[in-house]
Design a protein around this motif. Structure first.
Motif, PDB file in Angstrom:
ATOM      1  N   PRO A  87       0.571  -1.129  -0.093  1.00  0.00           N
ATOM      2  CA  PRO A  87       0.265   0.053   0.591  1.00  0.00           C
ATOM      3  C   PRO A  87       0.835   1.239  -0.031  1.00  0.00           C
ATOM      4  O   PRO A  87       1.951   1.292   0.235  1.00  0.00           O
ATOM      5  CB  PRO A  87      -0.821  -0.166   1.161  1.00  0.00           C
ATOM      6  CG  PRO A  87      -0.471  -1.637   2.144  1.00  0.00           C
ATOM      7  CD  PRO A  87       0.664  -1.202   0.979  1.00  0.00           C
ATOM      8  N   ILE A  88       0.036   2.440  -0.426  1.00  0.00           N
ATOM      9  CA  ILE A  88       0.720   3.600  -0.775  1.00  0.00           C
ATOM     10  C   ILE A  88       0.132   4.159   0.233  1.00  0.00           C
ATOM     11  O   ILE A  88      -0.994   4.911   0.033  1.00  0.00           O
ATOM     12  CB  ILE A  88       1.024   3.885  -2.317  1.00  0.00           C
ATOM     13  CG1 ILE A  88       1.625   3.334  -3.120  1.00  0.00           C
ATOM     14  CG2 ILE A  88       1.746   5.530  -2.278  1.00  0.00           C
ATOM     15  CD1 ILE A  88       1.705   3.529  -4.441  1.00  0.00           C
ATOM     16  N   ASP A  89       1.512   5.852   0.895  1.00  0.00           N
ATOM     17  CA  ASP A  89       0.486   6.437   2.006  1.00  0.00           C
ATOM     18  C   ASP A  89       0.372   7.850   1.294  1.00  0.00           C
ATOM     19  O   ASP A  89       0.808   8.333   1.016  1.00  0.00           O
ATOM     20  CB  ASP A  89       1.504   6.318   2.765  1.00  0.00           C
ATOM     21  CG  ASP A  89       0.918   7.399   3.979  1.00  0.00           C
ATOM     22  OD1 ASP A  89      -0.483   7.511   4.391  1.00  0.00           O
ATOM     23  OD2 ASP A  89       1.691   7.548   4.955  1.00  0.00           O
ATOM     24  N   LEU A  90      -1.023   7.750   0.628  1.00  0.00           N
ATOM     25  CA  LEU A  90      -0.996   8.853   0.850  1.00  0.00           C
ATOM     26  C   LEU A  90      -2.110  10.161   1.423  1.00  0.00           C
ATOM     27  O   LEU A  90      -2.052  11.093   1.584  1.00  0.00           O
ATOM     28  CB  LEU A  90      -2.478   8.766  -0.534  1.00  0.00           C
ATOM     29  CG  LEU A  90      -2.172   8.097  -1.922  1.00  0.00           C
ATOM     30  CD1 LEU A  90      -2.889   6.890  -3.125  1.00  0.00           C
ATOM     31  CD2 LEU A  90      -1.181   7.863  -2.435  1.00  0.00           C
ATOM     32  N   SER A  91      -1.876  10.045   3.185  1.00  0.00           N
ATOM     33  CA  SER A  91      -2.390  10.803   3.740  1.00  0.00           C
ATOM     34  C   SER A  91      -1.177  11.861   3.367  1.00  0.00           C
ATOM     35  O   SER A  91      -1.976  13.260   4.448  1.00  0.00           O
ATOM     36  CB  SER A  91      -1.693   9.841   5.317  1.00  0.00           C
ATOM     37  OG  SER A  91      -0.374   9.803   5.531  1.00  0.00           O
ATOM     38  N   ALA A  92       0.009  12.089   2.904  1.00  0.00           N
ATOM     39  CA  ALA A  92       0.356  13.618   2.731  1.00  0.00           C
ATOM     40  C   ALA A  92      -0.341  14.338   1.968  1.00  0.00           C
ATOM     41  O   ALA A  92      -0.050  15.918   2.091  1.00  0.00           O
ATOM     42  CB  ALA A  92       1.771  13.280   2.515  1.00  0.00           C
ATOM     43  N   PHE A  93      -0.887  13.451   1.110  1.00  0.00           N
ATOM     44  CA  PHE A  93      -1.990  14.871  -0.143  1.00  0.00           C
ATOM     45  C   PHE A  93      -3.476  15.195   0.720  1.00  0.00           C
ATOM     46  O   PHE A  93      -3.756  15.483   0.120  1.00  0.00           O
ATOM     47  CB  PHE A  93      -1.918  13.748  -1.113  1.00  0.00           C
ATOM     48  CG  PHE A  93      -0.531  13.425  -1.739  1.00  0.00           C
ATOM     49  CD1 PHE A  93       0.393  14.543  -2.057  1.00  0.00           C
ATOM     50  CD2 PHE A  93      -0.071  12.126  -1.429  1.00  0.00           C
ATOM     51  CE1 PHE A  93       1.081  13.941  -2.776  1.00  0.00           C
ATOM     52  CE2 PHE A  93       1.260  12.196  -2.525  1.00  0.00           C
ATOM     53  CZ  PHE A  93       1.634  13.084  -2.598  1.00  0.00           C
ATOM     54  N   MET A  94      -3.568  14.202   1.756  1.00  0.00           N
ATOM     55  CA  MET A  94      -5.386  14.781   2.487  1.00  0.00           C
ATOM     56  C   MET A  94      -5.206  15.762   3.016  1.00  0.00           C
ATOM     57  O   MET A  94      -4.174  16.036   4.204  1.00  0.00           O
ATOM     58  CB  MET A  94      -5.450  13.649   2.949  1.00  0.00           C
ATOM     59  CG  MET A  94      -5.917  12.169   2.064  1.00  0.00           C
ATOM     60  SD  MET A  94      -6.297  12.598   0.667  1.00  0.00           S
ATOM     61  CE  MET A  94      -7.367  10.623   0.536  1.00  0.00           C
TER      62      MET A  94
END
Length: 81
Positions: free
Chosen positions: A73-80
């Motif tokens: 999985p790729i952590d996209l939390s920085a973009f939210m």
């Protein structure tokens, strides 16, 4: 084939040429060693359907997903927000 237009164009300070009365917004440009330049008009538009190659790639991707052949999985939390 007879030419519709015949005129001399020059390159401006930014190395550009202006086409007088161009019929299209986009052209494919091919330049040859002998100095010839071929312009072919291009009309950018959405395709009416999805290509066979794209559908095949999508089918293979789903098979890989079902078989568990996936990346971590790729952590996209920085973009939210």
């Amino acid at each position: 084939m007879e030419a519709l237009k015949d005129y001399t164009a020059h390159i401006d300070a930014k190395k550009r040429i202006t086409l007088r009365g161009a019929r299209y917004d986009y052209y494919n440009v091919r330049e040859y060693e002998n100095g010839c330049i071929i312009l072919e008009p291009r009309e950018l538009k959405r395709p009416d359907s999805i290509s066979v190659a794209t559908l095949r790639t999508m089918d293979e991707s789903i098979k890989n997903l079902d078989a568990g052949k996936v990346s971590d999985p790729i952590d996209l939390s920085a973009f939210m927000g």
